[in-house]
Write a protein that holds these residues in place. Structure first.
Motif, PDB file in Angstrom:
ATOM      1  N   TRP A 135      15.857  33.020  45.594  1.00 42.93           N
ATOM      2  CA  TRP A 135      15.160  32.400  46.751  1.00 42.93           C
ATOM      3  C   TRP A 135      15.534  31.908  47.914  1.00 42.93           C
ATOM      4  CZ3 TRP A 135      15.321  27.518  48.498  1.00 42.93           C
ATOM      5  CH2 TRP A 135      13.535  27.206  48.937  1.00 42.93           C
ATOM      6  N   ALA A 136      16.438  31.612  47.704  1.00 43.15           N
ATOM      7  CA  ALA A 136      17.012  31.448  48.596  1.00 43.15           C
ATOM      8  C   ALA A 136      17.837  32.471  49.767  1.00 43.15           C
ATOM      9  CB  ALA A 136      17.996  29.778  48.655  1.00 43.15           C
ATOM     10  N   VAL A 137      18.403  33.109  48.935  1.00 46.79           N
ATOM     11  CA  VAL A 137      19.300  34.035  49.811  1.00 46.79           C
ATOM     12  C   VAL A 137      18.583  35.389  50.233  1.00 46.79           C
ATOM     13  CG1 VAL A 137      21.531  33.670  48.787  1.00 46.79           C
ATOM     14  CG2 VAL A 137      20.271  34.986  47.413  1.00 46.79           C
ATOM     15  N   THR A 138      17.674  35.627  49.734  1.00 44.40           N
ATOM     16  CA  THR A 138      16.563  36.847  50.408  1.00 44.40           C
ATOM     17  C   THR A 138      15.606  36.124  51.187  1.00 44.40           C
ATOM     18  OG1 THR A 138      15.001  36.042  47.892  1.00 44.40           O
ATOM     19  CG2 THR A 138      17.110  38.194  47.866  1.00 44.40           C
ATOM     20  N   THR A 146      22.614  34.582  55.270  1.00 45.06           N
ATOM     21  CA  THR A 146      23.284  35.016  55.905  1.00 45.06           C
ATOM     22  C   THR A 146      24.492  34.896  55.699  1.00 45.06           C
ATOM     23  OG1 THR A 146      23.795  33.515  57.417  1.00 45.06           O
ATOM     24  CG2 THR A 146      21.788  34.903  57.892  1.00 45.06           C
ATOM     25  N   MET A 147      24.956  33.970  53.961  1.00 47.44           N
ATOM     26  CA  MET A 147      26.385  34.440  54.580  1.00 47.44           C
ATOM     27  C   MET A 147      27.088  34.703  52.435  1.00 47.44           C
ATOM     28  SD  MET A 147      25.674  29.558  54.499  1.00 47.44           S
ATOM     29  CE  MET A 147      27.213  29.438  54.268  1.00 47.44           C
ATOM     30  N   PRO A 148      27.593  35.706  53.415  1.00 53.23           N
ATOM     31  CA  PRO A 148      28.054  36.606  51.615  1.00 53.23           C
ATOM     32  C   PRO A 148      29.196  36.079  51.192  1.00 53.23           C
ATOM     33  CG  PRO A 148      29.144  37.622  54.303  1.00 53.23           C
ATOM     34  CD  PRO A 148      27.940  36.454  54.507  1.00 53.23           C
TER      35      PRO A 148
END
Length: 228
Positions: A135-138, A146-148
Motif C-alpha cells: 500500500w505504501a510503496v505504490t 520514491t525510495m528504491p
C-alpha cells in the motif's frame, strides 16, 4: 517488575526504547551484537547487557538462557535489530538482509517462546517498516514510493508477515508490528531525514506496554492500524 529484552539496542530507536521502558519501571535487557558497544550503552542506562547477534543461533540461545537464569520468564520482547541493505543487490546481500531482518525474528522468537509463556501478559513488538507495505510503496503520496530499497523493503514485508503469523499460532501472546515513523538514525543519515528517536520510541513503548486485552496481529504506526 516487567522483564523486557530488546534486540539491536545499543543505539537509535532500540537504545531510546530501553531508556523509556526503564523509566517506566521495566527490567531491561539490552541486546547488542558488539560487546563493547553494548556494554557501554547498557552502562549509560544502568540496564543489563546480553550479547545477542540475531544472525547467530548460539548467540541467541545464550542470551535467552541468561534471561531465564536471572528472571525465569520474559514479559516483553522487542525485535529492533535490523539493517538497511542499501548497497548492491545480489544474492549474498539478499541473504544478509533477510537473515538479519526476517530470519533473526524467527531465531529470537523461537528461543523466547518458552519464557514468554511464563508471563502473565506476554507481548512481542516487531519494529518493521511501511517500506514493506505494498500500500505504501505504490502510493505516490507516501515517501516510501520514491525510495528504491528492494532488499530492505522485501525483508521488512517478511518481518511484518512473520509477526502476523506468530499472532495466529500463539494466541496467548500479543504480536504486533510497528512502522515507527521516519527516524533520524545511522540508517537514515544518508537521506538527511527523520524525526527524533524519542518520538519514534514512544510508539514502540506504546505497543510494548499493552494490557492483557490489547490488540494482536496488527501493523500500526502512531495513529493506529495501517493497511499493508
Amino acid at each position: 517488575m516487567t522483564v523486557t529484552l530488546i534486540t539491536g539496542a545499543n543505539k537509535g530507536i532500540g537504545f531510546e526504547t530501553a531508556k523509556q521502558l526503564t523509566d517506566a519501571g521495566h527490567t531491561v535487557y539490552l541486546g547488542a551484537r558488539d560487546v563493547e558497544r553494548g556494554r557501554k550503552a547498557a552502562a549509560a542506562l544502568d540496564v543489563r547487557f546480553v550479547q545477542l547477534d540475531v544472525t547467530d543461533d548460539a548467540s541467541v540461545h545464550d542470551a535467552l538462557a541468561t534471561v531465564e537464569a536471572a528472571e525465569g520468564r520474559l514479559d516483553v520482547l522487542v525485535h529492533n535489530a535490523g539493517i538497511l541493505a542499501d548497497g548492491v543487490v545480489d544474492g549474498p546481500s539478499a541473504l544478509r538482509a533477510f537473515d538479519t531482518n526476517a530470519v533473526g525474528i524467527v531465531r529470537v522468537t523461537e528461543a523466547a517462546l518458552p519464557l514468554l509463556r511464563k508471563s502473565s501478559n506476554p507481548t512481542v513488538v516487531t519494529v518493521s517498516s511501511s517500506m514493506g507495505s505494498f500500500w505504501a510503496v505504490t502510493n505516490p503520496e507516501r515517501p516510501e514510493s520514491t525510495m528504491p530499497l528492494a532488499l530492505y523493503a522485501a525483508s521488512k514485508a517478511a518481518a511484518t508477515m512473520l509477526t502476523v503469523q506468530y499472532a495466529k499460532s500463539q494466541p496467548g501472546i500479543k504480536f504486533n508490528a510497528l512502522e515507527p515513523g521516519t527516524t533520524a538514525t545511522d540508517m537514515t543519515a544518508a537521506f538527511g531525514i527523520g524525526r527524533s528517536v524519542v518520538e519514534s520510541a514512544r510508539s514502540v513503548v506504546r505497543l510494548a506496554t499493552l494490557g492483557p486485552d490489547g490488540p494482536t496481529g496488527t501493523f500500526q504506526d502512531d495513529h493506529g492500524e495501517l493497511p499493508w
